[in-house]
Write a protein that holds these residues in place. Structure first.
Motif, PDB file in Angstrom:
ATOM      1  N   PHE A 136      34.203  49.932  48.688  1.00 10.42           N
ATOM      2  CA  PHE A 136      33.089  48.997  48.806  1.00 10.42           C
ATOM      3  C   PHE A 136      32.358  48.856  47.478  1.00 10.42           C
ATOM      4  O   PHE A 136      31.959  47.749  47.085  1.00 10.42           O
ATOM      5  N   GLN A 137      32.188  49.956  46.761  1.00 13.81           N
ATOM      6  CA  GLN A 137      31.520  49.908  45.463  1.00 13.81           C
ATOM      7  C   GLN A 137      32.272  49.007  44.487  1.00 13.81           C
ATOM      8  O   GLN A 137      31.680  48.336  43.652  1.00 13.81           O
ATOM      9  N   GLN A 138      33.587  48.961  44.634  1.00  8.62           N
ATOM     10  CA  GLN A 138      34.412  48.162  43.732  1.00  8.62           C
ATOM     11  C   GLN A 138      34.254  46.667  43.976  1.00  8.62           C
ATOM     12  O   GLN A 138      34.299  45.869  43.035  1.00  8.62           O
ATOM     13  N   ILE A 139      34.049  46.265  45.234  1.00 10.44           N
ATOM     14  CA  ILE A 139      34.079  44.833  45.564  1.00 10.44           C
ATOM     15  C   ILE A 139      32.746  44.257  46.029  1.00 10.44           C
ATOM     16  O   ILE A 139      32.652  43.059  46.289  1.00 10.44           O
ATOM     17  N   LYS A 140      31.714  45.083  46.117  1.00  6.61           N
ATOM     18  CA  LYS A 140      30.466  44.622  46.738  1.00  6.61           C
ATOM     19  C   LYS A 140      29.803  43.478  45.973  1.00  6.61           C
ATOM     20  O   LYS A 140      29.097  42.664  46.571  1.00  6.61           O
ATOM     21  N   ASN A 141      30.023  43.397  44.660  1.00 10.89           N
ATOM     22  CA  ASN A 141      29.411  42.332  43.856  1.00 10.89           C
ATOM     23  C   ASN A 141      30.429  41.275  43.424  1.00 10.89           C
ATOM     24  O   ASN A 141      30.193  40.538  42.460  1.00 10.89           O
ATOM     25  N   SER A 142      31.548  41.195  44.126  1.00 16.65           N
ATOM     26  CA  SER A 142      32.594  40.241  43.752  1.00 16.65           C
ATOM     27  C   SER A 142      32.592  39.026  44.672  1.00 16.65           C
ATOM     28  O   SER A 142      32.089  39.082  45.796  1.00 16.65           O
ATOM     29  N   ILE A 143      33.161  37.938  44.175  1.00 14.11           N
ATOM     30  CA  ILE A 143      33.238  36.677  44.911  1.00 14.11           C
ATOM     31  C   ILE A 143      34.699  36.237  44.987  1.00 14.11           C
ATOM     32  O   ILE A 143      35.393  36.183  43.965  1.00 14.11           O
ATOM     33  N   THR A 144      35.165  35.914  46.188  1.00 17.60           N
ATOM     34  CA  THR A 144      36.521  35.387  46.355  1.00 17.60           C
ATOM     35  C   THR A 144      36.500  33.887  46.094  1.00 17.60           C
ATOM     36  O   THR A 144      35.843  33.141  46.823  1.00 17.60           O
ATOM     37  N   SER A 145      37.198  33.448  45.058  1.00 19.57           N
ATOM     38  CA  SER A 145      37.186  32.030  44.693  1.00 19.57           C
ATOM     39  C   SER A 145      38.320  31.245  45.350  1.00 19.57           C
ATOM     40  O   SER A 145      38.210  30.037  45.521  1.00 19.57           O
ATOM     41  N   HIS A 146      39.409  31.939  45.702  1.00 18.48           N
ATOM     42  CA  HIS A 146      40.545  31.219  46.298  1.00 18.48           C
ATOM     43  C   HIS A 146      41.515  32.206  46.937  1.00 18.48           C
ATOM     44  O   HIS A 146      41.413  33.415  46.740  1.00 18.48           O
ATOM     45  N   ARG A 147      42.466  31.653  47.671  1.00 18.88           N
ATOM     46  CA  ARG A 147      43.560  32.422  48.268  1.00 18.88           C
ATOM     47  C   ARG A 147      44.880  31.822  47.792  1.00 18.88           C
ATOM     48  O   ARG A 147      44.947  30.661  47.416  1.00 18.88           O
ATOM     49  N   GLY A 148      45.940  32.635  47.843  1.00 17.26           N
ATOM     50  CA  GLY A 148      47.264  32.167  47.473  1.00 17.26           C
ATOM     51  C   GLY A 148      47.640  32.503  46.046  1.00 17.26           C
ATOM     52  O   GLY A 148      46.773  32.732  45.198  1.00 17.26           O
ATOM     53  N   CYS A 149      48.951  32.538  45.791  1.00 14.88           N
ATOM     54  CA  CYS A 149      49.463  32.810  44.434  1.00 14.88           C
ATOM     55  C   CYS A 149      50.861  32.227  44.309  1.00 14.88           C
ATOM     56  O   CYS A 149      51.717  32.467  45.161  1.00 14.88           O
ATOM     57  N   PHE A 150      51.079  31.451  43.249  1.00 13.63           N
ATOM     58  CA  PHE A 150      52.404  30.823  43.055  1.00 13.63           C
ATOM     59  C   PHE A 150      53.192  31.502  41.939  1.00 13.63           C
ATOM     60  O   PHE A 150      54.148  30.947  41.419  1.00 13.63           O
ATOM     61  N   GLY A 151      52.810  32.738  41.583  1.00 16.63           N
ATOM     62  CA  GLY A 151      53.495  33.456  40.499  1.00 16.63           C
ATOM     63  C   GLY A 151      54.889  33.911  40.867  1.00 16.63           C
ATOM     64  O   GLY A 151      55.777  33.954  40.021  1.00 16.63           O
ATOM     65  N   GLY A 152      55.097  34.298  42.127  1.00 15.42           N
ATOM     66  CA  GLY A 152      56.431  34.696  42.590  1.00 15.42           C
ATOM     67  C   GLY A 152      56.955  35.983  41.985  1.00 15.42           C
ATOM     68  O   GLY A 152      58.173  36.148  41.854  1.00 15.42           O
TER      69      GLY A 152
END
Length: 278
Positions: free
Chosen positions: A61-77
């Motif tokens: 929780f300490q690692q992600i509590k101040n983070s924002i999810t901007s998108h989902r998905g990844c096309f890197g493969g």
């Protein structure tokens, strides 16, 4: 088996016999649109540790509590990367207005001190990118980037740069950093983005994932040449110096990937030792 799965899982129900029983794998659900994703993020999440865990401190929780999810998905493969299969290749971006509303909620928390630790997704700089012919959910190409960037991929960083700037302008926000992975081959298409990261979006240490230095191993990983990593780091350090900042990069690597031999591991060990000594 993986190739059979990847060729068919998008449009067929699959059955896999195992231990006298059968596992049924359903067709993935439809992707969330931006509006649907915004509706999800508008739900009244607590953004707190669940009471059942208290008074213990939960490190995740300490690692992600101040983070924002901007998108989902990844096309890197990438061959070692499961999130592309979990979330799909299609990028579904969180709306800027919704993100700013989420920041207002975050700013009300006692633990928030003005620093957004991350604005990103599986790969940070894929925000706002899309397939020009809108077939990313049907296309059977494993990666839109390897061995070369697909001609139908819209890879402009304009939307992501604007998002980072708008988040920085939000009330009660002092710093906005990138904690998610950055795809070097995409970033090198926009030097201004690298400059912006060096000047504004780095806390002093930028985490990067070349994964390996051996071209033979990188090929098996479905990752681009190590030269992309070197070029990105050179530009990042150059822009950092021009901004009057002494900043560093931290490489993330994988040891023991299928196809890697002892000689490759030794080669990477010497590279890492050289970085430490320098």
């Amino acid at each position: 088996m993986y190739k059979q799965f990847y060729e068919n899982y998008r449009n067929k129900t699959l059955y896999i016999p195992f231990a006298g029983r059968v596992l049924r794998h359903n067709i993935p659900s439809n992707f969330l649109t931006t509006n649907q994703m915004d509706e999800v993020f508008h739900l009244p999440f607590e953004r707190e540790i669940h009471p059942s865990y208290l008074p213990n401190n939960i490190k995740s929780f300490q690692q992600i509590k101040n983070s924002i999810t901007s998108h989902r998905g990844c096309f890197g493969g990438c061959n070692f990367f499961a999130i592309g299969l979990h979330q799909g290749k299609t990028i579904r971006s969180h709306g800027k207005g919704s993100i700013k509303n989420e920041i207002k909620t975050l700013a009300e928390k006692k633990y928030f001190k003005g620093t957004i630790s991350d604005v990103g997704g599986p790969t940070a700089n894929m925000y706002g990118m899309y397939c020009k012919i809108d077939i990313s959910d049907k296309c059977k190409r494993n990666s839109c980037l390897y061995p070369k960037i697909c001609k139908y991929l819209e890879y402009s960083h304009t939307e992501y740069k604007a998002l980072l700037w708008e988040v920085f302008q939000s009330q009660n926000v002092k710093n906005v950093f990138i904690g998610s992975g950055i795809r070097f081959d995409l970033a090198l298409k926009d030097r201004e983005f690298i400059k912006q990261v060096a000047e504004n979006q780095t806390s002093g240490l930028l985490k990067l994932a070349p994964e390996h230095i051996s071209e033979e191993v990188l090929e098996k990983m479905n990752k681009p040449s190590f030269s992309y990593y070197r070029n990105f780091v050179d530009l990042f350090i150059e822009f950092s110096k021009k901004a009057g900042k002494k900043q560093f990069t931290v490489p993330y690597v994988i040891v023991g990937h299928p196809g890697e031999e002892l000689k490759h591991t030794i080669e990477m060990a010497f590279f890492l030792k050289k970085i430490i000594l320098n």
